[in-house]
Design a protein around this motif. Structure first.
Motif, PDB file in Angstrom:
ATOM      1  N   GLU A   1    -121.412 -71.853 175.903  1.00 31.01           N
ATOM      2  CA  GLU A   1    -122.643 -71.065 175.749  1.00 31.01           C
ATOM      3  C   GLU A   1    -122.926 -70.732 174.297  1.00 31.01           C
ATOM      4  OE1 GLU A   1    -121.983 -71.578 179.555  1.00 31.01           O
ATOM      5  OE2 GLU A   1    -120.478 -70.407 178.463  1.00 31.01           O
ATOM      6  N   PHE A   2    -121.946 -70.887 173.418  1.00 31.16           N
ATOM      7  CA  PHE A   2    -122.164 -70.622 172.002  1.00 31.16           C
ATOM      8  C   PHE A   2    -121.254 -71.532 171.191  1.00 31.16           C
ATOM      9  CE2 PHE A   2    -118.708 -67.802 173.203  1.00 31.16           C
ATOM     10  CZ  PHE A   2    -117.812 -67.907 172.143  1.00 31.16           C
ATOM     11  N   VAL A   3    -121.549 -71.655 169.919  1.00 31.62           N
ATOM     12  CA  VAL A   3    -120.737 -72.416 168.978  1.00 31.62           C
ATOM     13  C   VAL A   3    -120.019 -71.407 168.084  1.00 31.62           C
ATOM     14  CG1 VAL A   3    -120.752 -74.067 167.074  1.00 31.62           C
ATOM     15  CG2 VAL A   3    -122.286 -74.399 169.024  1.00 31.62           C
ATOM     16  N   GLY A   4    -118.686 -71.429 168.108  1.00 33.23           N
ATOM     17  CA  GLY A   4    -117.903 -70.535 167.263  1.00 33.23           C
ATOM     18  C   GLY A   4    -117.470 -71.252 165.998  1.00 33.23           C
ATOM     19  N   VAL A   5    -117.744 -70.640 164.859  1.00 29.31           N
ATOM     20  CA  VAL A   5    -117.454 -71.243 163.555  1.00 29.31           C
ATOM     21  C   VAL A   5    -116.503 -70.340 162.778  1.00 29.31           C
ATOM     22  CG1 VAL A   5    -118.426 -71.892 161.313  1.00 29.31           C
ATOM     23  CG2 VAL A   5    -119.656 -72.464 163.419  1.00 29.31           C
ATOM     24  N   ASN A   6    -115.368 -70.896 162.368  1.00 30.09           N
ATOM     25  CA  ASN A   6    -114.494 -70.261 161.379  1.00 30.09           C
ATOM     26  C   ASN A   6    -114.698 -71.018 160.074  1.00 30.09           C
ATOM     27  OD1 ASN A   6    -113.531 -68.904 163.613  1.00 30.09           O
ATOM     28  ND2 ASN A   6    -111.466 -69.733 163.512  1.00 30.09           N
ATOM     29  N   TYR A   7    -115.113 -70.330 159.042  1.00 31.84           N
ATOM     30  CA  TYR A   7    -115.340 -70.996 157.751  1.00 31.84           C
ATOM     31  C   TYR A   7    -114.633 -70.239 156.643  1.00 31.84           C
ATOM     32  CZ  TYR A   7    -117.296 -72.950 153.553  1.00 31.84           C
ATOM     33  OH  TYR A   7    -117.409 -73.542 152.317  1.00 31.84           O
ATOM     34  N   TYR A   8    -113.908 -71.006 155.801  1.00 31.01           N
ATOM     35  CA  TYR A   8    -113.206 -70.406 154.678  1.00 31.01           C
ATOM     36  C   TYR A   8    -113.448 -71.132 153.358  1.00 31.01           C
ATOM     37  CZ  TYR A   8    -110.502 -67.629 158.012  1.00 31.01           C
ATOM     38  OH  TYR A   8    -110.129 -66.739 158.982  1.00 31.01           O
ATOM     39  N   SER A   9    -113.554 -72.473 153.359  1.00 38.64           N
ATOM     40  CA  SER A   9    -113.449 -73.154 152.077  1.00 38.64           C
ATOM     41  C   SER A   9    -113.957 -74.590 152.152  1.00 38.64           C
ATOM     42  CB  SER A   9    -111.976 -73.155 151.627  1.00 38.64           C
ATOM     43  OG  SER A   9    -111.838 -73.674 150.323  1.00 38.64           O
ATOM     44  N   ARG A  10    -113.814 -75.284 151.020  1.00 41.01           N
ATOM     45  CA  ARG A  10    -114.109 -76.707 150.902  1.00 41.01           C
ATOM     46  C   ARG A  10    -112.841 -77.431 150.448  1.00 41.01           C
ATOM     47  NH1 ARG A  10    -118.396 -79.385 146.654  1.00 41.01           N
ATOM     48  NH2 ARG A  10    -117.091 -78.244 145.147  1.00 41.01           N
ATOM     49  N   ALA A  11    -112.654 -78.649 150.975  1.00 45.31           N
ATOM     50  CA  ALA A  11    -111.515 -79.471 150.588  1.00 45.31           C
ATOM     51  C   ALA A  11    -112.011 -80.804 150.052  1.00 45.31           C
ATOM     52  CB  ALA A  11    -110.596 -79.709 151.775  1.00 45.31           C
ATOM     53  N   HIS A  12    -111.319 -81.320 149.044  1.00 46.23           N
ATOM     54  CA  HIS A  12    -111.611 -82.634 148.486  1.00 46.23           C
ATOM     55  C   HIS A  12    -110.629 -83.650 149.061  1.00 46.23           C
ATOM     56  CE1 HIS A  12    -113.935 -80.209 145.696  1.00 46.23           C
ATOM     57  NE2 HIS A  12    -114.504 -81.317 145.262  1.00 46.23           N
ATOM     58  N   LEU A  13    -111.146 -84.784 149.493  1.00 48.89           N
ATOM     59  CA  LEU A  13    -110.345 -85.820 150.133  1.00 48.89           C
ATOM     60  C   LEU A  13    -110.236 -87.045 149.235  1.00 48.89           C
ATOM     61  CD1 LEU A  13    -111.720 -85.682 153.798  1.00 48.89           C
ATOM     62  CD2 LEU A  13    -109.878 -84.333 152.748  1.00 48.89           C
ATOM     63  N   ARG A  14    -109.018 -87.563 149.147  1.00 46.61           N
ATOM     64  CA  ARG A  14    -108.750 -88.771 148.359  1.00 46.61           C
ATOM     65  C   ARG A  14    -108.008 -89.781 149.228  1.00 46.61           C
ATOM     66  NH1 ARG A  14    -106.899 -90.362 142.631  1.00 46.61           N
ATOM     67  NH2 ARG A  14    -108.107 -88.557 141.948  1.00 46.61           N
ATOM     68  N   PHE A  15    -108.473 -91.021 149.215  1.00 46.73           N
ATOM     69  CA  PHE A  15    -107.766 -92.090 149.915  1.00 46.73           C
ATOM     70  C   PHE A  15    -106.516 -92.472 149.131  1.00 46.73           C
ATOM     71  CE2 PHE A  15    -106.732 -96.566 150.413  1.00 46.73           C
ATOM     72  CZ  PHE A  15    -106.587 -96.649 151.791  1.00 46.73           C
ATOM     73  N   VAL A  16    -105.392 -92.584 149.853  1.00 48.44           N
ATOM     74  CA  VAL A  16    -104.151 -93.066 149.253  1.00 48.44           C
ATOM     75  C   VAL A  16    -103.652 -94.239 150.106  1.00 48.44           C
ATOM     76  CG1 VAL A  16    -103.483 -90.897 148.174  1.00 48.44           C
ATOM     77  CG2 VAL A  16    -102.828 -91.332 150.539  1.00 48.44           C
ATOM     78  N   PRO A  17    -103.049 -95.256 149.507  1.00 45.73           N
ATOM     79  CA  PRO A  17    -102.722 -96.492 150.229  1.00 45.73           C
ATOM     80  C   PRO A  17    -101.406 -96.430 151.015  1.00 45.73           C
ATOM     81  CG  PRO A  17    -102.187 -96.750 147.923  1.00 45.73           C
ATOM     82  CD  PRO A  17    -102.813 -95.385 148.059  1.00 45.73           C
ATOM     83  N   ARG A  18    -101.198 -95.315 151.723  1.00 43.01           N
ATOM     84  CA  ARG A  18    -100.008 -95.172 152.567  1.00 43.01           C
ATOM     85  C   ARG A  18    -100.333 -94.143 153.644  1.00 43.01           C
ATOM     86  NH1 ARG A  18     -99.541 -92.569 147.851  1.00 43.01           N
ATOM     87  NH2 ARG A  18     -99.089 -90.322 147.897  1.00 43.01           N
ATOM     88  N   PRO A  19     -99.747 -94.295 154.833  1.00 39.66           N
ATOM     89  CA  PRO A  19    -100.029 -93.336 155.911  1.00 39.66           C
ATOM     90  C   PRO A  19     -99.698 -91.916 155.472  1.00 39.66           C
ATOM     91  CG  PRO A  19     -98.860 -95.245 156.747  1.00 39.66           C
ATOM     92  CD  PRO A  19     -98.834 -95.355 155.243  1.00 39.66           C
ATOM     93  N   PRO A  20    -100.543 -90.933 155.835  1.00 41.26           N
ATOM     94  CA  PRO A  20    -101.723 -91.053 156.699  1.00 41.26           C
ATOM     95  C   PRO A  20    -103.015 -91.390 155.943  1.00 41.26           C
ATOM     96  CG  PRO A  20    -101.315 -88.762 156.244  1.00 41.26           C
ATOM     97  CD  PRO A  20    -100.224 -89.521 155.543  1.00 41.26           C
ATOM     98  N   PHE A  21    -102.917 -91.898 154.719  1.00 42.29           N
ATOM     99  CA  PHE A  21    -104.041 -92.419 153.943  1.00 42.29           C
ATOM    100  C   PHE A  21    -104.956 -91.341 153.360  1.00 42.29           C
ATOM    101  CE2 PHE A  21    -103.086 -95.554 157.319  1.00 42.29           C
ATOM    102  CZ  PHE A  21    -102.487 -96.519 156.508  1.00 42.29           C
TER     103      PHE A  21
ATOM    104  N   VAL B   1    -113.226 -89.828 168.239  1.00 44.16           N
ATOM    105  CA  VAL B   1    -112.500 -89.653 166.981  1.00 44.16           C
ATOM    106  C   VAL B   1    -112.243 -91.040 166.420  1.00 44.16           C
ATOM    107  CG1 VAL B   1    -110.374 -88.870 165.880  1.00 44.16           C
ATOM    108  CG2 VAL B   1    -111.397 -87.505 167.710  1.00 44.16           C
ATOM    109  N   ASN B   2    -112.570 -91.230 165.151  1.00 47.53           N
ATOM    110  CA  ASN B   2    -112.353 -92.533 164.530  1.00 47.53           C
ATOM    111  C   ASN B   2    -111.767 -92.338 163.138  1.00 47.53           C
ATOM    112  OD1 ASN B   2    -112.368 -95.256 163.928  1.00 47.53           O
ATOM    113  ND2 ASN B   2    -114.497 -95.238 163.230  1.00 47.53           N
ATOM    114  N   MET B   3    -110.436 -92.288 163.075  1.00 50.17           N
ATOM    115  CA  MET B   3    -109.720 -92.198 161.807  1.00 50.17           C
ATOM    116  C   MET B   3    -108.747 -93.371 161.757  1.00 50.17           C
ATOM    117  SD  MET B   3    -110.920 -89.634 160.099  1.00 50.17           S
ATOM    118  CE  MET B   3    -109.686 -89.409 158.834  1.00 50.17           C
ATOM    119  N   PRO B   4    -109.198 -94.549 161.305  1.00 47.54           N
ATOM    120  CA  PRO B   4    -108.350 -95.749 161.334  1.00 47.54           C
ATOM    121  C   PRO B   4    -107.000 -95.519 160.675  1.00 47.54           C
ATOM    122  CG  PRO B   4    -110.601 -96.315 160.722  1.00 47.54           C
ATOM    123  CD  PRO B   4    -110.525 -94.820 160.731  1.00 47.54           C
ATOM    124  N   GLY B   5    -105.961 -95.952 161.376  1.00 42.22           N
ATOM    125  CA  GLY B   5    -104.606 -95.801 160.869  1.00 42.22           C
ATOM    126  C   GLY B   5    -104.006 -94.432 161.088  1.00 42.22           C
ATOM    127  N   VAL B   6    -104.814 -93.500 161.608  1.00 40.11           N
ATOM    128  CA  VAL B   6    -104.331 -92.132 161.829  1.00 40.11           C
ATOM    129  C   VAL B   6    -104.389 -91.799 163.316  1.00 40.11           C
ATOM    130  CG1 VAL B   6    -104.608 -89.694 161.227  1.00 40.11           C
ATOM    131  CG2 VAL B   6    -105.083 -91.463 159.517  1.00 40.11           C
TER     132      VAL B   6
END
Length: 428
Positions: free
Chosen positions: A277-297, A257-262
């Motif tokens: 033995e298998f890969v389980g996937v739960n899928y619902y949606s898409r999210a948009h990510l924006r960097f902000v200059p304060r934790p958790p960024f 895991v590499n989330m600097p500052g988090v």
């Protein structure tokens, strides 16, 4: 690329999904404590009797078979089974065994989740996930659960959405145990991986070869500002950490895991290699990510980019991301199960189209060589939706929360048509 299929093969499984706390009722666990502390979005909401599946399970099995389902996903409630540390409730174990046998008698293959977010009230105080002892107590619990599954040909999910548990419970402090500490998050992540390994071993020793894996919530991610390199970096790093770190650990034995500052983790867990033995996937949606200059960024938002309208819980309706997610998990070289997919549709009018567009992505993925073997709709019933309480409605069946009457939504007919006819058709 082959032309997308329009039909599902005879051995493709259609089923439905539930979880114990959300439907059974009468459970005293860490979530019940969280509710009493007023920590939900509606502070006075209580799960309480839920939708009384504990009493109405045979009625609900009949509802599942009525829509053509041949698999039924449940979870076992750890707080019922081990209400006090080291004391197992034999009546609860017998109750689950009876319910699983009746499920099988109704022609439904059990898909059994050992851990679906909730814990006994003693767990966080005595053996929380960031302490190594948690692995041993989960191993012991899993051993008792394995005995319930003899002769049932069940598929086993050790953990439901472990990254959601960590993000909400250990990084944001929004759900139990209410911790907000990046270092403890990574310790808990390591122990969850190790707990999966020992649980799988216990199940295998008791039952022989059993299809065992996890169920991972997987989001499609996009930069909030397509031109911003920091937003694009968040999409790359966040997608790897959230969607793939756990799956990759169970595939390669390497947890990264590499989330600097988090939060950051880099460790080898050799015993985790090839431990699913298998890969389980739960899928619902898409999210948009924006960097902000304060934790958790990270600022996290849903946008209606295509004018389809957000779902009633406020998520983007983005079936295109489902196909990309299924392409992404092809790398693990394992069969894929859709262990959850569904929509909060409080009017009941959008669900047939949602099913159509998302099942089309499943067929498209299969045409590209992704070995998708089953689809479990979330959920059979409207239920208690965690922090959201009683507002959302994901059920194929509408539940009157006052009378607990179950009534079919228009999606029941559509699901039955596809599940029994094996052909993807447009909803009427």
């Amino acid at each position: 690329m082959r032309t997308p299929e329009r039909t599902f093969p005879a051995d493709f499984t259609f089923g439905v999904a539930t979880s114990a706390y959300q439907v059974e009722g009468g459970i005293e666990n860490d979530w019940a404590e969280w509710e009493r502390a007023g920590r939900l979005k509606e502070p006075h909401a209580r799960c309480g009797r839920a939708v009384d599946h504990w009493s109405r399970y045979e009625e609900d099995y009949r509802l599942a078979t009525a829509v053509g389902a041949t698999a039924f996903r449940i979870s076992l409630e750890w707080a019922r089974i081990e209400p006090e540390r080291g004391r197992f409730d034999e009546a609860a174990l017998e109750g689950y065994r009876e319910r699983l046998l009746k499920m099988k008698a109704h022609g439904l293959t059990p898909v059994v989740t050992l851990h679906h977010f909730t814990h006994p009230t003693w767990f966080h105080r005595e053996t929380p996930w960031h302490q190594p002892e948690s692995v041993e107590v989960f191993r012991r619990y899993s051993r008792r659960c394995a005995a319930l599954l003899e002769g049932l040909d069940a598929r086993v999910i050790t953990f439901n959405e472990p990254m959601v548990l960590l993000l909400g419970g250990y990084l944001q402090g929004a759900i139990p145990p209410g911790i907000a500490d990046g270092a403890l998050t990574m310790k808990a992540l390591e122990n969850l991986v190790r707990a999966h390994v020992v649980a799988r071993r216990e199940v295998g020793e008791k039952l022989g070869r059993v299809e065992t894996g996890i169920s991972q919530n997987m989001l499609a991610f996009a930069p909030d500002r397509w031109w911003n390199p920091l937003d694009r970096a968040l999409v790359r790093l966040g997608g790897q950490a959230y969607n793939h770190a756990f799956h990759e650990a169970l595939s390669t034995g390497k947890l990264r895991v590499n989330m600097p500052g988090v939060a950051t983790a880099r460790m080898d867990i050799p015993e985790a290699r090839d431990s699913a033995e298998f890969v389980g996937v739960n899928y619902y949606s898409r999210a948009h990510l924006r960097f902000v200059p304060r934790p958790p960024f990270i600022e996290f938002k849903y946008r209606d980019t295509q004018g389809r309208g957000l779902t009633d819980i406020g998520w983007e309706d983005w079936p295109e991301g489902f196909l990309q997610t299924l392409r992404d998990v092809k790398r693990y070289g394992k069969p894929v199960w859709i262990t959850e997919n569904g929509i909060d549709d409080r009017s009941g009018t959008r669900r047939p189209q949602y099913l159509h567009t998302h099942l089309a992505q499943v067929l498209a993925a299969r045409a590209e060589g992704v070995d998708v073997q089953g689809y479990l709709y979330w959920s059979l019933l409207d239920n208690f939706e965690w922090l959201e309480g009683w507002g959302p409605r994901f059920g194929l069946y509408h539940v009157d929360f006052d009378t607990l009457e179950r009534r079919p939504t228009p999606a029941c007919d559509y699901f039955r048509q596809v599940a029994t006819g094996r052909k993807l058709v447009a909803p009427l």
